[in-house]
Design a protein around this motif. Structure first.
Motif, PDB file in Angstrom:
ATOM      1  N   GLU A  47     -10.227   5.311  -9.090  1.00 36.28           N
ATOM      2  CA  GLU A  47     -10.054   4.373  -7.885  1.00 36.28           C
ATOM      3  C   GLU A  47      -8.499   4.312  -7.246  1.00 36.28           C
ATOM      4  O   GLU A  47      -8.095   4.386  -6.269  1.00 36.28           O
ATOM      5  N   ASN A  48      -7.399   4.493  -8.190  1.00 36.05           N
ATOM      6  CA  ASN A  48      -6.155   4.424  -7.988  1.00 36.05           C
ATOM      7  C   ASN A  48      -5.452   5.545  -7.408  1.00 36.05           C
ATOM      8  O   ASN A  48      -4.345   5.384  -6.831  1.00 36.05           O
ATOM      9  N   ALA A  49      -5.989   6.910  -7.808  1.00 31.24           N
ATOM     10  CA  ALA A  49      -5.294   7.935  -7.273  1.00 31.24           C
ATOM     11  C   ALA A  49      -5.311   8.117  -5.775  1.00 31.24           C
ATOM     12  O   ALA A  49      -4.345   9.073  -5.335  1.00 31.24           O
ATOM     13  N   TRP A  50      -6.207   7.771  -5.131  1.00 31.14           N
ATOM     14  CA  TRP A  50      -6.750   8.357  -3.879  1.00 31.14           C
ATOM     15  C   TRP A  50      -5.801   7.937  -2.908  1.00 31.14           C
ATOM     16  O   TRP A  50      -5.766   8.728  -1.828  1.00 31.14           O
ATOM     17  N   GLU A  51      -5.194   6.903  -2.781  1.00 28.17           N
ATOM     18  CA  GLU A  51      -4.377   6.544  -1.897  1.00 28.17           C
ATOM     19  C   GLU A  51      -3.272   7.272  -1.538  1.00 28.17           C
ATOM     20  O   GLU A  51      -2.421   7.220  -0.639  1.00 28.17           O
ATOM     21  N   TYR A  52      -2.810   8.136  -2.576  1.00 30.34           N
ATOM     22  CA  TYR A  52      -1.544   9.103  -2.611  1.00 30.34           C
ATOM     23  C   TYR A  52      -2.030  10.375  -2.005  1.00 30.34           C
ATOM     24  O   TYR A  52      -1.323  11.343  -1.918  1.00 30.34           O
ATOM     25  N   TYR A  53      -3.462  10.376  -1.704  1.00 26.60           N
ATOM     26  CA  TYR A  53      -4.036  11.908  -1.105  1.00 26.60           C
ATOM     27  C   TYR A  53      -4.013  11.387   0.462  1.00 26.60           C
ATOM     28  O   TYR A  53      -4.439  10.244   0.827  1.00 26.60           O
ATOM     29  N   PRO A  54      -3.750  12.394   1.255  1.00 23.49           N
ATOM     30  CA  PRO A  54      -4.017  12.359   2.630  1.00 23.49           C
ATOM     31  C   PRO A  54      -5.434  11.751   2.811  1.00 23.49           C
ATOM     32  O   PRO A  54      -6.438  12.665   2.139  1.00 23.49           O
TER      33      PRO A  54
ATOM     34  N   SER B  89       0.963  -1.200  -0.172  1.00 22.85           N
ATOM     35  CA  SER B  89      -0.018  -0.078  -0.165  1.00 22.85           C
ATOM     36  C   SER B  89       0.872   1.336   0.123  1.00 22.85           C
ATOM     37  O   SER B  89       2.106   0.907   0.423  1.00 22.85           O
ATOM     38  N   ASN B  90       0.343   2.394  -0.167  1.00 18.36           N
ATOM     39  CA  ASN B  90       1.226   3.515  -0.247  1.00 18.36           C
ATOM     40  C   ASN B  90       1.614   3.769   1.588  1.00 18.36           C
ATOM     41  O   ASN B  90       0.852   4.105   2.354  1.00 18.36           O
ATOM     42  N   HIS B  91       2.863   3.518   1.697  1.00 21.79           N
ATOM     43  CA  HIS B  91       3.406   3.567   3.008  1.00 21.79           C
ATOM     44  C   HIS B  91       3.329   4.884   3.664  1.00 21.79           C
ATOM     45  O   HIS B  91       2.613   4.942   4.833  1.00 21.79           O
ATOM     46  N   HIS B  92       3.222   6.033   2.918  1.00 25.25           N
ATOM     47  CA  HIS B  92       3.171   7.279   3.633  1.00 25.25           C
ATOM     48  C   HIS B  92       1.782   7.679   4.345  1.00 25.25           C
ATOM     49  O   HIS B  92       1.579   8.093   5.248  1.00 25.25           O
ATOM     50  N   ASN B  93       1.044   7.158   3.611  1.00 31.51           N
ATOM     51  CA  ASN B  93      -0.619   7.349   3.907  1.00 31.51           C
ATOM     52  C   ASN B  93      -1.117   6.399   4.501  1.00 31.51           C
ATOM     53  O   ASN B  93      -2.294   6.396   5.069  1.00 31.51           O
ATOM     54  N   MET B  94      -0.898   5.082   4.350  1.00 32.80           N
ATOM     55  CA  MET B  94      -1.870   3.835   4.687  1.00 32.80           C
ATOM     56  C   MET B  94      -0.982   3.022   5.749  1.00 32.80           C
ATOM     57  O   MET B  94      -1.649   2.160   6.163  1.00 32.80           O
ATOM     58  N   VAL B  95       0.149   3.160   5.890  1.00 38.56           N
ATOM     59  CA  VAL B  95       0.998   2.309   7.078  1.00 38.56           C
ATOM     60  C   VAL B  95       1.551   3.278   8.028  1.00 38.56           C
ATOM     61  O   VAL B  95       1.321   3.221   9.296  1.00 38.56           O
ATOM     62  N   ALA B  96       2.218   4.356   7.638  1.00 34.44           N
ATOM     63  CA  ALA B  96       3.234   5.156   8.644  1.00 34.44           C
ATOM     64  C   ALA B  96       2.215   5.919   9.584  1.00 34.44           C
ATOM     65  O   ALA B  96       2.485   6.005  10.600  1.00 34.44           O
ATOM     66  N   PRO B  97       1.010   6.244   9.211  1.00 39.71           N
ATOM     67  CA  PRO B  97       0.305   7.175  10.193  1.00 39.71           C
ATOM     68  C   PRO B  97      -0.158   6.370  11.550  1.00 39.71           C
ATOM     69  O   PRO B  97      -0.661   6.687  12.475  1.00 39.71           O
TER      70      PRO B  97
ATOM     71  N   PHE C 132     -10.137  17.076  -0.172  1.00 35.14           N
ATOM     72  CA  PHE C 132      -9.996  17.463  -1.543  1.00 35.14           C
ATOM     73  C   PHE C 132     -11.436  17.503  -2.113  1.00 35.14           C
ATOM     74  O   PHE C 132     -11.835  18.370  -2.673  1.00 35.14           O
ATOM     75  N   PHE C 133     -11.894  16.198  -2.118  1.00 42.34           N
ATOM     76  CA  PHE C 133     -13.110  16.241  -2.832  1.00 42.34           C
ATOM     77  C   PHE C 133     -14.345  16.966  -1.923  1.00 42.34           C
ATOM     78  O   PHE C 133     -15.215  17.595  -2.757  1.00 42.34           O
ATOM     79  N   THR C 134     -14.231  17.019  -0.764  1.00 38.52           N
ATOM     80  CA  THR C 134     -15.310  17.794  -0.089  1.00 38.52           C
ATOM     81  C   THR C 134     -15.392  19.325  -0.411  1.00 38.52           C
ATOM     82  O   THR C 134     -16.234  19.991  -0.682  1.00 38.52           O
ATOM     83  N   ASP C 135     -13.943  19.801  -0.473  1.00 30.69           N
ATOM     84  CA  ASP C 135     -13.862  21.231  -0.882  1.00 30.69           C
ATOM     85  C   ASP C 135     -14.188  21.265  -2.494  1.00 30.69           C
ATOM     86  O   ASP C 135     -14.675  22.589  -2.778  1.00 30.69           O
ATOM     87  N   LEU C 136     -13.647  20.598  -3.269  1.00 29.84           N
ATOM     88  CA  LEU C 136     -13.932  20.666  -4.806  1.00 29.84           C
ATOM     89  C   LEU C 136     -15.437  20.765  -5.217  1.00 29.84           C
ATOM     90  O   LEU C 136     -15.948  21.565  -5.584  1.00 29.84           O
ATOM     91  N   TYR C 137     -16.245  19.446  -4.672  1.00 26.92           N
ATOM     92  CA  TYR C 137     -17.607  19.478  -4.879  1.00 26.92           C
ATOM     93  C   TYR C 137     -18.455  20.661  -4.410  1.00 26.92           C
ATOM     94  O   TYR C 137     -19.381  21.079  -4.682  1.00 26.92           O
ATOM     95  N   SER C 138     -17.909  21.017  -3.010  1.00 22.93           N
ATOM     96  CA  SER C 138     -18.612  21.973  -2.328  1.00 22.93           C
ATOM     97  C   SER C 138     -18.680  23.350  -3.097  1.00 22.93           C
ATOM     98  O   SER C 138     -19.517  24.037  -3.390  1.00 22.93           O
TER      99      SER C 138
ATOM    100  N   GLU D 102      -0.896  15.573  -9.070  1.00 26.72           N
ATOM    101  CA  GLU D 102      -0.464  16.581  -8.621  1.00 26.72           C
ATOM    102  C   GLU D 102      -0.740  16.935  -7.407  1.00 26.72           C
ATOM    103  O   GLU D 102      -0.399  17.265  -6.221  1.00 26.72           O
ATOM    104  N   TYR D 103      -2.187  16.733  -7.573  1.00 29.67           N
ATOM    105  CA  TYR D 103      -3.060  17.498  -6.193  1.00 29.67           C
ATOM    106  C   TYR D 103      -2.798  16.727  -4.823  1.00 29.67           C
ATOM    107  O   TYR D 103      -3.260  17.269  -3.786  1.00 29.67           O
ATOM    108  N   SER D 104      -2.381  15.481  -4.997  1.00 28.75           N
ATOM    109  CA  SER D 104      -2.044  14.733  -3.987  1.00 28.75           C
ATOM    110  C   SER D 104      -1.286  15.100  -2.997  1.00 28.75           C
ATOM    111  O   SER D 104      -1.204  14.793  -1.703  1.00 28.75           O
ATOM    112  N   ARG D 105      -0.239  16.132  -3.352  1.00 29.69           N
ATOM    113  CA  ARG D 105       0.659  16.952  -2.505  1.00 29.69           C
ATOM    114  C   ARG D 105       0.280  18.121  -2.240  1.00 29.69           C
ATOM    115  O   ARG D 105       1.178  18.764  -1.618  1.00 29.69           O
ATOM    116  N   TRP D 106      -0.879  18.525  -2.343  1.00 27.24           N
ATOM    117  CA  TRP D 106      -1.198  20.065  -2.080  1.00 27.24           C
ATOM    118  C   TRP D 106      -2.027  19.707  -0.760  1.00 27.24           C
ATOM    119  O   TRP D 106      -2.807  18.862  -0.511  1.00 27.24           O
ATOM    120  N   ASN D 107      -2.108  20.841  -0.251  1.00 31.33           N
ATOM    121  CA  ASN D 107      -3.630  21.078   0.726  1.00 31.33           C
ATOM    122  C   ASN D 107      -4.906  20.823   0.036  1.00 31.33           C
ATOM    123  O   ASN D 107      -4.956  21.534  -1.214  1.00 31.33           O
TER     124      ASN D 107
END
Length: 572
Positions: free
Chosen positions: A393-400, A109-117, A406-412, A354-359
């Motif tokens: 489906e595959n991009a979101w594990e790279y997002y916090p 899995s994405n270690h940074h977002n799905m293991v390390a926390p 991101f989706f809450t703010d974008l869709y709102s 790209e946006y996975s690295r942004w606020n």
């Protein structure tokens, strides 16, 4: 005040067939894991923002597997090893293959977002890395409790953010950290079954309310233009090296079968005929669009590179993309009844890579600002239609938090925006076809010639041209020749013929050719190489023919470190 703009999101949901049909076993877990994490979260964000309109594309072979899992949970006959191990009462007696499977799977899995926390999960990862140089002998020191905790944390980490927020069980288990009991694991197992069972009904309900359009893809996700004519690869890559076979026999009829089956699958599951078809890999050719038009398909779509290649081939100069990209097109000829849309590669890749690295809020505001700029640059009197099409489906594990913020703010932001209107492809075509609605929409373009290509680089280099990809095509072409001879012989009964045809369809998936190549991670290449050859072996068995020895030899080694693990590609 900003000028108006029409925005179409297409979220593409797809996994290839991970089943070994000779045994019925699932060899890889990605269908149920993405259901737990991504299909559930994507539905949740739409349910929370009812004014947002999107198109969601579900590939039938994915739906087949989702329904297979629903049946497994309903009957208790689990044919996925990881799921079986999750609810095995005693994990002290794992044999060596079972231990190896858990250890090689549960850190993938994405270690940074799905293991390390998660401190407990991170400690297990560190212990695994400490013991890994010693191989299986070192792993003998790991207890049943370690494997119980590891299986639990792996599945907890794959829970979507909406699943965590809506089910107290997930938070309770995460707070427990370690020492998970059989009862804990059984509760998590039951929740996974509940989430999977809700996926298809949730999307069907969203479609019935009119909030989303559901589209489809030819059933097993074949690279249709290459099945119909391998030489179509030369339209965008004149110097490409083709497989020795050069031709896939009966390719057009096979593509027609995939399209027809997809439409019937869609009608059965969602109670409606799909208005549009997203081709596998956005791969189009003039002859393939004619196949879609013959099925009364109202729209299709591809990548920006395909449009650019087609305009250049017509002898035209390339204007600024604001003057050619943001409008529907019709291709001259038999497919002219259908609208073609072309994705904004830059905006799509911003979300995908790209946006996975942004606020999250900053990314959402940046995206909306890009749309406002596109509207301002549009030709006078035109309202641009922007197509943002990407893997759902595959991009979101790279997002916090799996992209939750991101989706809450974008869709709102989008549902309150005064000049950006979210719509669906069919919704747009409906207004385009109406006399009253056509005046404020983008002017339709016309393509005198369509250059065959895909959403990746505008060509087919991801699937054909290298020695290993070409070898995979040759193995398929040889198997198809055997298939044709056996089918013509009359030696198979009706059930056997259906089984053989279904197995051939699985072998025709574009995914096998995607993964071959030294630029992809070795473990992924190995998994898909093995699964492709297993599929071809089973095809020969269905045909009652000896399995060729050539299928015992791996096709590709991999060894690269492709972005996002190779599951997605940038368009350029």
């Amino acid at each position: 005040m900003s000028r108006p703009l029409e925005l179409v999101f297409l979220w593409h949901m797809h996994q290839p067939d991970y089943r070994d049909h000779s045994s019925g076993e699932f060899l890889l877990p990605w269908v149920y894991l993405h259901a737990l994490k991504d299909y559930s979260d994507m539905a949740y964000h739409l349910e929370q923002h009812p004014q947002v309109r999107v198109t969601v594309n579900y590939v039938p072979v994915l739906l087949d597997q989702l329904e297979d899992y629903v049946q497994q949970f309903a009957t208790g006959q689990i044919r996925d090893t990881l799921l079986r191990l999750l609810v095995r009462e005693n994990l002290n007696d794992l044999d060596e293959p079972e231990r190896d499977l858990v250890l090689t799977s549960c850190f993938r899995s994405n270690h940074h977002n799905m293991v390390a926390p998660y401190p407990a999960y991170k400690r297990m990862s560190e212990l695994y890395k400490l013991l890994e140089p010693g191989g299986s002998a070192g792993f003998d020191y790991l207890s049943g409790t370690y494997f119980s905790d590891l299986l639990t944390w792996y599945h907890l980490a794959w829970c979507g953010e909406s699943v965590r927020r809506e089910h107290d069980l997930v938070i309770r288990l995460m707070s427990k950290h370690e020492g998970f009991s059989y009862t804990d694991r059984k509760g998590l197992f039951d929740l996974i079954g509940q989430v999977i069972a809700g996926i298809i009904p949730r999307y069907r309900k969203l479609a019935e309310t009119g909030q989303i359009e559901l589209s489809t893809t030819p059933h097993y996700h074949p690279l249709a233009p290459l099945l119909m004519d391998m030489n179509s690869a030369k339209e965008a890559m004149p110097e490409v090296s083709l497989p020795q076979s050069q031709c896939y026999s009966g390719g057009k009829s096979r593509v027609e079968a995939h399209v027809f089956s997809a439409i019937k699958s869609h009608e059965k599951r969602f109670g409606a005929t799909p208005g549009g078809i997203w081709p596998a890999e956005g791969a189009v050719s003039a002859s393939f669009l004619e196949v879609l038009a013959a099925q009364k398909c109202r729209w299709s779509a591809s990548g920006e590179g395909v449009l650019a290649n087609s305009l250049l081939a017509a002898g035209g100069h390339m204007p600024d993309r604001a003057h050619f990209l943001y409008r529907p097109y019709r291709v001259q000829g038999a497919a002219s009844s259908m609208c073609c849309f072309f994705r904004d590669d830059r905006l799509s890749d911003l979300i995908g890579f790209e946006y996975s690295r942004w606020n999250g809020k900053d990314a959402a505001l940046h995206f909306v600002t890009q749309l406002e700029s596109i509207a301002e640059l549009a030709p006078a009197g035109e309202t641009p239609v922007v197509s943002v099409i990407l893997d759902g489906e595959n991009a979101w594990e790279y997002y916090p938090y799996n992209g939750y913020h991101f989706f809450t703010d974008l869709y709102s932001t989008l549902q309150l925006h005064s000049t950006i209107r979210t719509t669906t492809f069919c919704g747009y075509v409906d207004r385009l076809d109406s006399v009253e609605g056509s005046g404020d929409l983008a002017r339709e373009g016309e393509l005198h010639r369509l250059v065959a290509g895909s959403w990746v680089y505008g060509n087919f280099s991801t699937w054909i041209g290298s020695p290993d990809k070409n070898r995979a095509w040759d193995l398929l072409c040889i198997a198809k020749q055997s298939y044709d001879m056996v089918m013509a012989s009359g030696l198979l009964n009706e059930v056997e013929r259906r089984d053989a045809e279904k197995q051939l369809a699985s072998c025709e998936s574009s995914d096998w050719f995607w993964w071959f190549g030294d630029y992809n991670p070795g473990h992924a290449v190995s998994s898909f190489d093995r699964l492709y050859r297993i599929n071809l072996m089973h095809l020969y068995r269905c045909l009652k023919l000896p399995v060729p020895a050539s299928l015992d030899v791996s096709i590709s080694q991999g060894g690269g470190s492709a972005e996002t693990g190779g599951t997605m590609r940038r368009a350029s």
